[in-house]
Design a protein around this motif. Structure first.
Motif, PDB file in Angstrom:
ATOM      1  N   TYR A 104       0.824  -1.212   0.000  1.00 36.37           N
ATOM      2  CA  TYR A 104       0.000   0.000   0.000  1.00 36.37           C
ATOM      3  C   TYR A 104       0.856   1.259   0.000  1.00 36.37           C
ATOM      4  O   TYR A 104       0.548   2.233  -0.692  1.00 36.37           O
ATOM      5  CB  TYR A 104      -0.935   0.015   1.209  1.00 36.37           C
ATOM      6  CG  TYR A 104      -1.941  -1.112   1.242  1.00 36.37           C
ATOM      7  CD1 TYR A 104      -2.669  -1.467   0.118  1.00 36.37           C
ATOM      8  CD2 TYR A 104      -2.174  -1.820   2.414  1.00 36.37           C
ATOM      9  CE1 TYR A 104      -3.592  -2.500   0.158  1.00 36.37           C
ATOM     10  CE2 TYR A 104      -3.098  -2.845   2.467  1.00 36.37           C
ATOM     11  CZ  TYR A 104      -3.808  -3.190   1.331  1.00 36.37           C
ATOM     12  OH  TYR A 104      -4.728  -4.203   1.382  1.00 36.37           O
ATOM     13  N   VAL A 105       1.933   1.251   0.772  1.00 39.20           N
ATOM     14  CA  VAL A 105       2.842   2.398   0.808  1.00 39.20           C
ATOM     15  C   VAL A 105       3.457   2.596  -0.578  1.00 39.20           C
ATOM     16  O   VAL A 105       3.554   3.724  -1.074  1.00 39.20           O
ATOM     17  CB  VAL A 105       3.926   2.211   1.897  1.00 39.20           C
ATOM     18  CG1 VAL A 105       4.980   3.298   1.818  1.00 39.20           C
ATOM     19  CG2 VAL A 105       3.285   2.189   3.286  1.00 39.20           C
ATOM     20  N   ALA A 106       3.859   1.513  -1.224  1.00 38.73           N
ATOM     21  CA  ALA A 106       4.471   1.593  -2.551  1.00 38.73           C
ATOM     22  C   ALA A 106       3.482   2.080  -3.605  1.00 38.73           C
ATOM     23  O   ALA A 106       3.855   2.841  -4.508  1.00 38.73           O
ATOM     24  CB  ALA A 106       5.035   0.232  -2.948  1.00 38.73           C
ATOM     25  N   LEU A 107       2.225   1.666  -3.498  1.00 40.06           N
ATOM     26  CA  LEU A 107       1.211   2.154  -4.443  1.00 40.06           C
ATOM     27  C   LEU A 107       1.035   3.660  -4.310  1.00 40.06           C
ATOM     28  O   LEU A 107       0.979   4.378  -5.318  1.00 40.06           O
ATOM     29  CB  LEU A 107      -0.124   1.443  -4.208  1.00 40.06           C
ATOM     30  CG  LEU A 107      -0.185  -0.010  -4.650  1.00 40.06           C
ATOM     31  CD1 LEU A 107      -1.458  -0.668  -4.159  1.00 40.06           C
ATOM     32  CD2 LEU A 107      -0.062  -0.119  -6.162  1.00 40.06           C
ATOM     33  N   ALA A 108       0.964   4.153  -3.082  1.00 37.98           N
ATOM     34  CA  ALA A 108       0.837   5.599  -2.868  1.00 37.98           C
ATOM     35  C   ALA A 108       2.070   6.328  -3.396  1.00 37.98           C
ATOM     36  O   ALA A 108       1.958   7.395  -4.015  1.00 37.98           O
ATOM     37  CB  ALA A 108       0.634   5.891  -1.384  1.00 37.98           C
ATOM     38  N   ALA A 109       3.256   5.749  -3.191  1.00 36.92           N
ATOM     39  CA  ALA A 109       4.486   6.365  -3.695  1.00 36.92           C
ATOM     40  C   ALA A 109       4.485   6.406  -5.222  1.00 36.92           C
ATOM     41  O   ALA A 109       4.869   7.427  -5.824  1.00 36.92           O
ATOM     42  CB  ALA A 109       5.708   5.595  -3.189  1.00 36.92           C
ATOM     43  N   ALA A 110       4.060   5.334  -5.860  1.00 38.38           N
ATOM     44  CA  ALA A 110       4.045   5.284  -7.326  1.00 38.38           C
ATOM     45  C   ALA A 110       3.065   6.300  -7.910  1.00 38.38           C
ATOM     46  O   ALA A 110       3.382   6.977  -8.894  1.00 38.38           O
ATOM     47  CB  ALA A 110       3.704   3.867  -7.801  1.00 38.38           C
ATOM     48  N   VAL A 111       1.904   6.426  -7.321  1.00 35.02           N
ATOM     49  CA  VAL A 111       0.921   7.404  -7.813  1.00 35.02           C
ATOM     50  C   VAL A 111       1.428   8.824  -7.573  1.00 35.02           C
ATOM     51  O   VAL A 111       1.337   9.689  -8.452  1.00 35.02           O
ATOM     52  CB  VAL A 111      -0.462   7.166  -7.174  1.00 35.02           C
ATOM     53  CG1 VAL A 111      -1.432   8.283  -7.526  1.00 35.02           C
ATOM     54  CG2 VAL A 111      -1.021   5.811  -7.610  1.00 35.02           C
ATOM     55  N   THR A 112       1.991   9.071  -6.398  1.00 30.97           N
ATOM     56  CA  THR A 112       2.570  10.386  -6.097  1.00 30.97           C
ATOM     57  C   THR A 112       3.712  10.687  -7.066  1.00 30.97           C
ATOM     58  O   THR A 112       3.837  11.812  -7.572  1.00 30.97           O
ATOM     59  CB  THR A 112       3.063  10.425  -4.636  1.00 30.97           C
ATOM     60  OG1 THR A 112       1.940  10.187  -3.779  1.00 30.97           O
ATOM     61  CG2 THR A 112       3.705  11.756  -4.290  1.00 30.97           C
ATOM     62  N   GLY A 113       4.531   9.686  -7.344  1.00 31.22           N
ATOM     63  CA  GLY A 113       5.631   9.857  -8.302  1.00 31.22           C
ATOM     64  C   GLY A 113       5.131  10.228  -9.685  1.00 31.22           C
ATOM     65  O   GLY A 113       5.728  11.074 -10.372  1.00 31.22           O
ATOM     66  N   GLY A 130      -7.267   7.598  -2.141  1.00 29.49           N
ATOM     67  CA  GLY A 130      -7.090   6.151  -2.108  1.00 29.49           C
ATOM     68  C   GLY A 130      -6.697   5.641  -0.739  1.00 29.49           C
ATOM     69  O   GLY A 130      -6.973   4.486  -0.393  1.00 29.49           O
ATOM     70  N   ALA A 131      -6.075   6.495   0.058  1.00 27.28           N
ATOM     71  CA  ALA A 131      -5.652   6.083   1.402  1.00 27.28           C
ATOM     72  C   ALA A 131      -6.843   5.830   2.325  1.00 27.28           C
ATOM     73  O   ALA A 131      -6.738   5.030   3.254  1.00 27.28           O
ATOM     74  CB  ALA A 131      -4.734   7.147   2.009  1.00 27.28           C
ATOM     75  N   ILE A 132      -7.962   6.467   2.056  1.00 24.61           N
ATOM     76  CA  ILE A 132      -9.129   6.329   2.950  1.00 24.61           C
ATOM     77  C   ILE A 132      -9.689   4.902   2.929  1.00 24.61           C
ATOM     78  O   ILE A 132      -9.783   4.263   3.983  1.00 24.61           O
ATOM     79  CB  ILE A 132     -10.206   7.383   2.614  1.00 24.61           C
ATOM     80  CG1 ILE A 132      -9.640   8.788   2.886  1.00 24.61           C
ATOM     81  CG2 ILE A 132     -11.490   7.131   3.408  1.00 24.61           C
ATOM     82  CD1 ILE A 132     -10.481   9.915   2.314  1.00 24.61           C
ATOM     83  N   PRO A 133     -10.049   4.351   1.768  1.00 23.57           N
ATOM     84  CA  PRO A 133     -10.550   2.964   1.796  1.00 23.57           C
ATOM     85  C   PRO A 133      -9.465   1.957   2.197  1.00 23.57           C
ATOM     86  O   PRO A 133      -9.775   0.930   2.814  1.00 23.57           O
ATOM     87  CB  PRO A 133     -11.050   2.715   0.370  1.00 23.57           C
ATOM     88  CG  PRO A 133     -10.411   3.757  -0.466  1.00 23.57           C
ATOM     89  CD  PRO A 133     -10.149   4.932   0.430  1.00 23.57           C
ATOM     90  N   VAL A 134      -8.218   2.244   1.872  1.00 23.06           N
ATOM     91  CA  VAL A 134      -7.138   1.333   2.262  1.00 23.06           C
ATOM     92  C   VAL A 134      -7.025   1.279   3.776  1.00 23.06           C
ATOM     93  O   VAL A 134      -6.949   0.200   4.372  1.00 23.06           O
ATOM     94  CB  VAL A 134      -5.795   1.749   1.613  1.00 23.06           C
ATOM     95  CG1 VAL A 134      -4.624   1.038   2.257  1.00 23.06           C
ATOM     96  CG2 VAL A 134      -5.828   1.467   0.112  1.00 23.06           C
TER      97      VAL A 134
END
Length: 177
Positions: A104-113, A130-134
């Motif tokens: 989940y952390v990596a998904l947020a990093a990839a989208v932010t990137g 996306g962090a809310i439902p996660v």
């Protein structure tokens, strides 16, 4: 059976299931950003080349973390990250020794990137939304399920490894003996 008790068929099923489940992060970190931006670079990119360089690093790091985490689920856990095809063993090695939710952390990093690389601030919103439902899924489903399935093993892990912000050094479970 292998020395750890798994059959070759179980290992093959875990590898195949994990590979098939890759569609979920590909959707979250690939399809959704594309639908919002069509991967068009906004000119000028806020922050210029340094922001874009940071974006490339975040995307690359996110991809590496996701891939290595998926391998860890298949090899160490003998299962998949999918809630419907859970692991046989609790996964605590590799990046899971630093943070409980590296995918989940990596998904947020990839989208932010991608937001940095493309100069598309709407992708920062996607990562935040996306962090809310996660967060809800992790707290209400994933963690209670792991506690039921792995009991004190999971409780020790949860007490020592943070949910979202990684430790500086990896946690290693106490070994019996």
């Amino acid at each position: 059976m292998t020395p750890s008790g798994e059959t070759a068929a179980e290992k093959r099923r875990a590898a195949l299931g994990t590979a098939l489940f890759a569609a979920a992060p590909a959707t979250a970190a690939g399809l959704l950003p594309w639908l919002l931006t069509h991967w068009k670079v906004q000119r000028p990119v806020p922050g210029g080349l340094p922001a874009q360089g940071a974006g490339v690093l975040l995307i690359g790091a996110g991809a590496v973390v996701i891939a290595s985490s998926f391998v860890r689920f298949a090899v160490e856990g003998i299962g998949t990250p999918a809630p419907f095809a859970e692991t046989k063993h609790l996964v605590v090695g590799g990046l899971y020794g630093f943070v409980r939710n590296p995918i989940y952390v990596a998904l947020a990093a990839a989208v932010t990137g991608q937001g940095l690389l493309l100069g598309q601030p709407k992708l920062f919103g996607l990562a935040a939304l996306g962090a809310i439902p996660v967060e809800a899924f992790v707290r209400l489903h994933e963690e209670p399920g792991l506690a039921r399935k792995f009991g004190s093993e999971y409780e020790a892990y949860r007490e020592n490894v943070p949910r979202w912000l990684p430790r500086l050094t990896p946690w290693r479970p106490a070994t019996a003996g």
